[in-house]
Design a protein around this motif. Sequence first.
Motif, PDB file in Angstrom:
ATOM      1  N   ARG A 187       0.802  -1.186  -0.061  1.00 32.01           N
ATOM      2  CA  ARG A 187       0.035  -0.064   0.053  1.00 32.01           C
ATOM      3  C   ARG A 187       0.865   1.264   0.133  1.00 32.01           C
ATOM      4  O   ARG A 187       1.817   1.340   0.954  1.00 32.01           O
ATOM      5  CB  ARG A 187      -1.024   0.185   1.323  1.00 32.01           C
ATOM      6  CG  ARG A 187      -1.740   1.171   1.365  1.00 32.01           C
ATOM      7  CD  ARG A 187      -2.498   1.424   2.678  1.00 32.01           C
ATOM      8  NE  ARG A 187      -3.321   0.060   3.108  1.00 32.01           N
ATOM      9  CZ  ARG A 187      -4.414  -0.575   2.541  1.00 32.01           C
ATOM     10  NH1 ARG A 187      -5.149   0.349   1.809  1.00 32.01           N
ATOM     11  NH2 ARG A 187      -4.684  -1.754   2.930  1.00 32.01           N
ATOM     12  N   MET A 188       0.694   2.126  -0.878  1.00 32.83           N
ATOM     13  CA  MET A 188       1.296   3.494  -1.013  1.00 32.83           C
ATOM     14  C   MET A 188       0.449   4.449  -0.621  1.00 32.83           C
ATOM     15  O   MET A 188      -0.778   4.729  -1.163  1.00 32.83           O
ATOM     16  CB  MET A 188       2.124   3.583  -2.350  1.00 32.83           C
ATOM     17  CG  MET A 188       2.918   4.954  -2.459  1.00 32.83           C
ATOM     18  SD  MET A 188       3.325   5.077  -4.041  1.00 32.83           S
ATOM     19  CE  MET A 188       2.215   5.942  -5.065  1.00 32.83           C
ATOM     20  N   THR A 189       0.995   5.532   0.408  1.00 33.13           N
ATOM     21  CA  THR A 189       0.523   6.692   0.445  1.00 33.13           C
ATOM     22  C   THR A 189       1.491   7.830  -0.060  1.00 33.13           C
ATOM     23  O   THR A 189       2.433   7.836   0.495  1.00 33.13           O
ATOM     24  CB  THR A 189       0.035   7.021   1.997  1.00 33.13           C
ATOM     25  OG1 THR A 189      -0.675   5.900   2.356  1.00 33.13           O
ATOM     26  CG2 THR A 189      -0.781   8.159   2.300  1.00 33.13           C
ATOM     27  N   TYR A 190       0.966   8.759  -0.620  1.00 32.43           N
ATOM     28  CA  TYR A 190       1.637   9.813  -1.221  1.00 32.43           C
ATOM     29  C   TYR A 190       1.141  11.296  -0.817  1.00 32.43           C
ATOM     30  O   TYR A 190       0.121  11.492  -1.199  1.00 32.43           O
ATOM     31  CB  TYR A 190       1.964   9.514  -2.771  1.00 32.43           C
ATOM     32  CG  TYR A 190       2.780  10.606  -3.396  1.00 32.43           C
ATOM     33  CD1 TYR A 190       3.941  10.999  -2.886  1.00 32.43           C
ATOM     34  CD2 TYR A 190       2.090  11.590  -4.436  1.00 32.43           C
ATOM     35  CE1 TYR A 190       4.520  11.814  -3.507  1.00 32.43           C
ATOM     36  CE2 TYR A 190       2.913  12.507  -4.982  1.00 32.43           C
ATOM     37  CZ  TYR A 190       4.177  12.620  -4.516  1.00 32.43           C
ATOM     38  OH  TYR A 190       4.919  13.808  -5.046  1.00 32.43           O
ATOM     39  N   ASP A 191       1.902  11.845  -0.281  1.00 32.98           N
ATOM     40  CA  ASP A 191       1.689  13.544  -0.146  1.00 32.98           C
ATOM     41  C   ASP A 191       2.169  14.378  -1.171  1.00 32.98           C
ATOM     42  O   ASP A 191       3.330  14.591  -1.239  1.00 32.98           O
ATOM     43  CB  ASP A 191       2.039  13.881   1.457  1.00 32.98           C
ATOM     44  CG  ASP A 191       1.612  15.074   1.634  1.00 32.98           C
ATOM     45  OD1 ASP A 191       1.521  16.124   0.897  1.00 32.98           O
ATOM     46  OD2 ASP A 191       1.720  15.363   2.964  1.00 32.98           O
ATOM     47  N   GLY A 192       1.361  14.748  -2.155  1.00 31.42           N
ATOM     48  CA  GLY A 192       1.881  15.534  -3.306  1.00 31.42           C
ATOM     49  C   GLY A 192       2.457  16.904  -2.752  1.00 31.42           C
ATOM     50  O   GLY A 192       3.530  17.495  -3.335  1.00 31.42           O
ATOM     51  N   PHE A 193       2.110  17.392  -1.718  1.00 30.29           N
ATOM     52  CA  PHE A 193       2.602  18.754  -1.162  1.00 30.29           C
ATOM     53  C   PHE A 193       3.939  18.627  -0.692  1.00 30.29           C
ATOM     54  O   PHE A 193       4.708  19.386  -1.130  1.00 30.29           O
ATOM     55  CB  PHE A 193       1.539  19.307   0.117  1.00 30.29           C
ATOM     56  CG  PHE A 193       0.508  19.870  -0.522  1.00 30.29           C
ATOM     57  CD1 PHE A 193       0.343  20.794  -1.367  1.00 30.29           C
ATOM     58  CD2 PHE A 193      -0.886  18.957  -0.082  1.00 30.29           C
ATOM     59  CE1 PHE A 193      -1.038  21.296  -1.965  1.00 30.29           C
ATOM     60  CE2 PHE A 193      -1.976  19.389  -0.631  1.00 30.29           C
ATOM     61  CZ  PHE A 193      -2.184  20.640  -1.241  1.00 30.29           C
ATOM     62  N   THR A 194       4.145  17.611   0.080  1.00 33.04           N
ATOM     63  CA  THR A 194       5.724  17.411   0.595  1.00 33.04           C
ATOM     64  C   THR A 194       6.502  16.409  -0.108  1.00 33.04           C
ATOM     65  O   THR A 194       7.608  16.417   0.023  1.00 33.04           O
ATOM     66  CB  THR A 194       5.419  16.885   2.218  1.00 33.04           C
ATOM     67  OG1 THR A 194       4.980  15.640   1.914  1.00 33.04           O
ATOM     68  CG2 THR A 194       4.553  17.788   2.837  1.00 33.04           C
ATOM     69  N   GLY A 195       5.881  15.593  -0.972  1.00 31.68           N
ATOM     70  CA  GLY A 195       6.513  14.626  -1.632  1.00 31.68           C
ATOM     71  C   GLY A 195       6.995  13.244  -0.811  1.00 31.68           C
ATOM     72  O   GLY A 195       7.539  12.468  -1.359  1.00 31.68           O
ATOM     73  N   GLN A 196       6.573  13.356   0.247  1.00 32.70           N
ATOM     74  CA  GLN A 196       6.624  12.239   1.338  1.00 32.70           C
ATOM     75  C   GLN A 196       5.848  10.784   0.689  1.00 32.70           C
ATOM     76  O   GLN A 196       4.798  10.974   0.389  1.00 32.70           O
ATOM     77  CB  GLN A 196       6.343  12.412   2.560  1.00 32.70           C
ATOM     78  CG  GLN A 196       6.793  13.777   3.224  1.00 32.70           C
ATOM     79  CD  GLN A 196       8.395  13.152   3.658  1.00 32.70           C
ATOM     80  OE1 GLN A 196       8.898  12.027   3.397  1.00 32.70           O
ATOM     81  NE2 GLN A 196       9.168  14.024   4.041  1.00 32.70           N
ATOM     82  N   VAL A 197       6.524   9.877   0.847  1.00 33.09           N
ATOM     83  CA  VAL A 197       6.110   8.294   0.453  1.00 33.09           C
ATOM     84  C   VAL A 197       5.701   7.409   1.671  1.00 33.09           C
ATOM     85  O   VAL A 197       6.812   7.206   2.372  1.00 33.09           O
ATOM     86  CB  VAL A 197       6.654   7.997  -0.989  1.00 33.09           C
ATOM     87  CG1 VAL A 197       6.047   6.247  -1.137  1.00 33.09           C
ATOM     88  CG2 VAL A 197       6.722   8.761  -2.144  1.00 33.09           C
ATOM     89  N   GLU A 198       4.783   6.707   1.818  1.00 29.08           N
ATOM     90  CA  GLU A 198       4.748   6.042   2.840  1.00 29.08           C
ATOM     91  C   GLU A 198       4.281   4.472   2.114  1.00 29.08           C
ATOM     92  O   GLU A 198       3.184   4.537   1.381  1.00 29.08           O
ATOM     93  CB  GLU A 198       3.883   6.335   3.923  1.00 29.08           C
ATOM     94  CG  GLU A 198       3.758   5.344   5.187  1.00 29.08           C
ATOM     95  CD  GLU A 198       2.569   5.666   6.095  1.00 29.08           C
ATOM     96  OE1 GLU A 198       1.982   4.973   6.703  1.00 29.08           O
ATOM     97  OE2 GLU A 198       2.640   7.008   6.463  1.00 29.08           O
ATOM     98  N   LEU A 199       5.033   3.488   2.478  1.00 30.77           N
ATOM     99  CA  LEU A 199       5.011   2.089   2.100  1.00 30.77           C
ATOM    100  C   LEU A 199       4.522   1.313   3.152  1.00 30.77           C
ATOM    101  O   LEU A 199       5.077   1.456   4.055  1.00 30.77           O
ATOM    102  CB  LEU A 199       5.874   1.442   1.110  1.00 30.77           C
ATOM    103  CG  LEU A 199       6.360   2.220  -0.138  1.00 30.77           C
ATOM    104  CD1 LEU A 199       7.895   1.802  -0.423  1.00 30.77           C
ATOM    105  CD2 LEU A 199       5.364   1.963  -1.033  1.00 30.77           C
ATOM    106  N   SER A 200       3.438   0.447   3.216  1.00 33.38           N
ATOM    107  CA  SER A 200       3.131  -0.305   3.977  1.00 33.38           C
ATOM    108  C   SER A 200       2.702  -1.806   3.546  1.00 33.38           C
ATOM    109  O   SER A 200       2.452  -1.861   2.407  1.00 33.38           O
ATOM    110  CB  SER A 200       1.984   0.021   5.207  1.00 33.38           C
ATOM    111  OG  SER A 200       0.951   0.297   4.399  1.00 33.38           O
ATOM    112  N   THR A 201       2.542  -2.614   4.234  1.00 27.44           N
ATOM    113  CA  THR A 201       2.190  -4.063   4.003  1.00 27.44           C
ATOM    114  C   THR A 201       0.759  -4.323   4.290  1.00 27.44           C
ATOM    115  O   THR A 201       0.293  -5.481   3.958  1.00 27.44           O
ATOM    116  CB  THR A 201       3.102  -5.204   4.396  1.00 27.44           C
ATOM    117  OG1 THR A 201       3.226  -4.989   5.916  1.00 27.44           O
ATOM    118  CG2 THR A 201       4.625  -5.049   4.085  1.00 27.44           C
ATOM    119  N   ASP A 202       0.233  -3.601   4.822  1.00 24.22           N
ATOM    120  CA  ASP A 202      -1.188  -3.780   5.530  1.00 24.22           C
ATOM    121  C   ASP A 202      -2.215  -3.273   4.697  1.00 24.22           C
ATOM    122  O   ASP A 202      -1.933  -2.384   3.808  1.00 24.22           O
ATOM    123  CB  ASP A 202      -1.348  -3.402   7.183  1.00 24.22           C
ATOM    124  CG  ASP A 202      -1.124  -1.943   7.172  1.00 24.22           C
ATOM    125  OD1 ASP A 202      -0.716  -1.438   8.075  1.00 24.22           O
ATOM    126  OD2 ASP A 202      -1.102  -1.183   6.019  1.00 24.22           O
TER     127      ASP A 202
END
Length: 132
Positions: A117-132
Amino acid sequence: MLVKIGPTVHVDIGRKSQSAPGEPPDLPGKRIKAMIDTGAGGDCIDERLAEELRLPISSTGIISGVGGTHEALIYTARLYVPALDRLLFQQFTGVKLSEGAQSHRVLLGRTFLRHYRMTYDGFTGQVELSTD
């Protein structure tokens, strides 16, 4: 940030880990910038980086993109994603990222993303990847 660098994670990449069992992998390519590319079907590596790391060529294949279709080398490598604490063994298509003045040296496409699962914050460019 989206326009400047896109969704980026750092990865370690190489042929073989030098770490002791139970320790995080110690691969020669460290903190390599990898772009999460939802438009890419597969995963790619800069040809120069693959050569520097002496990654084995496992085959060739036909790839297509904005420049049309062409034959490319397929490399096999170990990829460590610290954000997931995952060591993967997979194939990467060799592409000319550095020749195209790209700052990323690896592209992680949908074959990689289908497991996370990927969460992406377009304002900051931060990416979070998770397995749940």
